[in-house]
Design an enzyme around this catalytic site. Structure first.
Site, PDB file in Angstrom:
ATOM      1  N   THR A 222       0.805  -1.230   0.000  1.00 59.37           N
ATOM      2  CA  THR A 222       0.000   0.000   0.000  1.00 59.37           C
ATOM      3  C   THR A 222       0.835   1.276   0.000  1.00 59.37           C
ATOM      4  O   THR A 222       1.888   1.335   0.620  1.00 59.37           O
ATOM      5  CB  THR A 222      -0.860   0.003   1.279  1.00 59.37           C
ATOM      6  OG1 THR A 222      -1.574  -1.219   1.356  1.00 59.37           O
ATOM      7  CG2 THR A 222      -1.828   1.164   1.288  1.00 59.37           C
ATOM      8  N   ARG A 250     -12.259  -9.978  -0.902  1.00 61.18           N
ATOM      9  CA  ARG A 250     -11.453  -9.590   0.247  1.00 61.18           C
ATOM     10  C   ARG A 250     -11.174  -8.090   0.234  1.00 61.18           C
ATOM     11  O   ARG A 250     -10.845  -7.508  -0.786  1.00 61.18           O
ATOM     12  CB  ARG A 250     -10.128 -10.358   0.240  1.00 61.18           C
ATOM     13  CG  ARG A 250      -9.203 -10.048   1.418  1.00 61.18           C
ATOM     14  CD  ARG A 250      -8.109  -9.069   1.055  1.00 61.18           C
ATOM     15  NE  ARG A 250      -7.105  -8.930   2.109  1.00 61.18           N
ATOM     16  CZ  ARG A 250      -6.112  -8.048   2.107  1.00 61.18           C
ATOM     17  NH1 ARG A 250      -5.994  -7.217   1.080  1.00 61.18           N
ATOM     18  NH2 ARG A 250      -5.258  -7.980   3.096  1.00 61.18           N
ATOM     19  N   VAL A 251     -11.348  -7.462   1.384  1.00 62.86           N
ATOM     20  CA  VAL A 251     -10.991  -6.064   1.572  1.00 62.86           C
ATOM     21  C   VAL A 251      -9.957  -6.004   2.682  1.00 62.86           C
ATOM     22  O   VAL A 251     -10.152  -6.593   3.755  1.00 62.86           O
ATOM     23  CB  VAL A 251     -12.218  -5.208   1.944  1.00 62.86           C
ATOM     24  CG1 VAL A 251     -11.803  -3.783   2.274  1.00 62.86           C
ATOM     25  CG2 VAL A 251     -13.229  -5.216   0.802  1.00 62.86           C
ATOM     26  N   GLY A 252      -8.857  -5.330   2.441  1.00 67.43           N
ATOM     27  CA  GLY A 252      -7.784  -5.253   3.426  1.00 67.43           C
ATOM     28  C   GLY A 252      -7.946  -4.092   4.380  1.00 67.43           C
ATOM     29  O   GLY A 252      -9.014  -3.490   4.521  1.00 67.43           O
ATOM     30  N   ASP A 253      -6.845  -3.747   5.038  1.00 67.76           N
ATOM     31  CA  ASP A 253      -6.868  -2.681   6.040  1.00 67.76           C
ATOM     32  C   ASP A 253      -6.909  -1.287   5.420  1.00 67.76           C
ATOM     33  O   ASP A 253      -7.331  -0.327   6.063  1.00 67.76           O
ATOM     34  CB  ASP A 253      -5.635  -2.781   6.926  1.00 67.76           C
ATOM     35  CG  ASP A 253      -4.358  -2.450   6.159  1.00 67.76           C
ATOM     36  OD1 ASP A 253      -4.087  -3.120   5.147  1.00 67.76           O
ATOM     37  OD2 ASP A 253      -3.629  -1.523   6.563  1.00 67.76           O
ATOM     38  N   THR A 273       1.275  -0.197   6.498  1.00 66.49           N
ATOM     39  CA  THR A 273       1.461  -1.024   5.308  1.00 66.49           C
ATOM     40  C   THR A 273       1.927  -2.403   5.741  1.00 66.49           C
ATOM     41  O   THR A 273       2.595  -2.546   6.765  1.00 66.49           O
ATOM     42  CB  THR A 273       2.493  -0.389   4.353  1.00 66.49           C
ATOM     43  OG1 THR A 273       2.620  -1.205   3.178  1.00 66.49           O
ATOM     44  CG2 THR A 273       3.852  -0.244   4.997  1.00 66.49           C
ATOM     45  N   GLY A 274       1.565  -3.422   4.986  1.00 66.86           N
ATOM     46  CA  GLY A 274       1.991  -4.779   5.335  1.00 66.86           C
ATOM     47  C   GLY A 274       0.836  -5.750   5.300  1.00 66.86           C
ATOM     48  O   GLY A 274      -0.033  -5.677   4.421  1.00 66.86           O
ATOM     49  N   ASP A 275       0.788  -6.667   6.270  1.00 67.95           N
ATOM     50  CA  ASP A 275      -0.223  -7.713   6.331  1.00 67.95           C
ATOM     51  C   ASP A 275      -1.537  -7.116   6.831  1.00 67.95           C
ATOM     52  O   ASP A 275      -1.816  -7.056   8.021  1.00 67.95           O
ATOM     53  CB  ASP A 275       0.248  -8.828   7.254  1.00 67.95           C
ATOM     54  CG  ASP A 275      -0.691 -10.019   7.249  1.00 67.95           C
ATOM     55  OD1 ASP A 275      -1.826  -9.887   6.750  1.00 67.95           O
ATOM     56  OD2 ASP A 275      -0.296 -11.092   7.735  1.00 67.95           O
ATOM     57  N   GLY A 276      -2.360  -6.674   5.889  1.00 68.12           N
ATOM     58  CA  GLY A 276      -3.568  -5.954   6.231  1.00 68.12           C
ATOM     59  C   GLY A 276      -4.594  -6.766   6.988  1.00 68.12           C
ATOM     60  O   GLY A 276      -5.350  -6.213   7.790  1.00 68.12           O
TER      61      GLY A 276
END
Length: 359
Positions: A222, A250-253, A273-276
């Protein structure tokens, strides 16, 4: 035209902060922690996005919200490292969808889109949600219909790269993926899947480690951006095409306020940013801003936000960057050797990239 200048810091954020508090420090540490307003910071060395936001915030009659939209739009247009904008990481159906959000620190208004399809300007649609509705988040085909109603162009989001990524993944029996507790075995086979019966006593099963995707030179994830204007007004935003081979829908952070980004005009802002999938469970951007509200530096605030995640997910991969309304800035990270973030302010005559060693 921007110039990328990488500064490799030999101390982590907390050590730098201790230097700043207790001794007369070398200019490197002082510059690292503080910068006159206005200031633009964003995740990763997406320097053209930083410059676009800076050019906007230093223009007449432009706001911090304008600058965030301009910066994230630049990254969407350039398809930053294939992880922002159209034509990047496809889902299990081979389709690229987009997530984005924007937040105004003055009003605390937020606009977000999740899994939006066939619309390239995700950050601008998110701003339209904020300014044209009383809602916060629109998703999927309904977000697309909303965008079309307001005049956004419907377009194909595929690219040669995304099509090839999808083909390669299918050739590898859909490996890796994000399924668990299903049949056939998702570690060796593609779907469609059916749920497995659970045994009488279920042991806690850790979430499938998403770190296989990696966050490195070729996979930055991101863009998260914070802008503080010359009056101290704050805005933040994010944009991404999410995880490669994600489960469709799927929707991330990134579009979740407090997770992907959060701003407060009395304090400052942060972006992650990273593993949402993990980060949205802990709202690290909100955590960092609330820590700064108590008076601690962005360095300490971001470190504490990361540590709150590590208690439950010690293999977590990600980073948080923050800036307060005085222009002090810092970042913390875990799971990678270092995390670069970009900055432009009157203290930096060019867009500069700072590397933070990770925990």
């Amino acid at each position: 035209m921007s110039v990328k200048i990488t500064i490799n810091l030999s101390h982590d954020c907390k050590m730098a902060d201790n230097y700043f508090r207790f001794v007369f420090v070398l200019s490197l540490f002082a510059v690292y922690l503080s910068s006159p307003l206005p200031v633009v910071v964003n995740t990763w060395p997406f320097t053209n996005a930083t410059l676009a936001a800076w050019n906007t915030i230093t223009s007449t009659n432009k706001t911090a919200v304008d600058a965030v939209e301009a910066g994230c739009s630049e990254c969407e247009s350039q398809r930053c490292d294939g992880t922002v904008g159209w034509g990047g990481d496809p889902d299990e159906n081979g389709e690229t969808t987009l997530d984005a959000m924007i937040m105004d620190g003055i009003t605390h208004d937020v606009g977000s889109v999740g899994a939006i399809r066939r619309i390239k300007s995700a950050i601008s649609v998110a701003r339209a949600v904020m300014e044209r509705t009383t809602h916060t988040l629109l998703v999927g085909d309904q977000a697309t219909a909303f965008a079309k109603q307001l005049g956004f162009k419907e377009e194909d989001l595929h690219s040669d790269e995304s099509i090839n990524l999808y083909k390669q993944w299918k050739q590898k029996n859909c490996q890796p993926n994000y399924w668990k507790n299903v049949l056939p075995d998702p570690k060796t086979s593609c779907g469609p899947y059916k749920p497995t019966p659970f045994p009488p006593e279920i042991q806690h099963e850790k979430l499938l480690d998403c770190s296989y995707k990696g966050i490195g030179e070729d996979n930055h994830d991101t863009i998260g951006m914070i802008v503080v204007d010359s009056k101290g007004n704050v805005a933040g935003g994010t944009s991404t095409n999410g995880l490669n081979h994600k489960v469709p829908g799927r929707v991330g952070d990134s579009p979740v306020a407090g997770a992907g980004s959060y701003v407060d005009n009395d304090v400052g802002g942060a972006a992650a940013t990273g593993d949402g999938d993990v980060m949205m469970r802990f709202l690290p951007s909100f955590h960092a801003v609330m820590m700064m509200k108590t008076g601690v530096s962005p360095c300490i605030a971001t470190s504490e936000a990361i540590r709150s995640i590590l208690r439950f997910y010690p293999d977590f991969v990600g980073a948080v960057v923050a800036v307060n309304k005085k222009g002090e800035h810092g970042a913390a990270c875990h799971g990678i050797p270092k995390f670069p973030y970009s900055i432009r302010s009157t203290d930096y005559s060019e867009v500069t990239v700072l590397d933070v060693p990770c925990m």
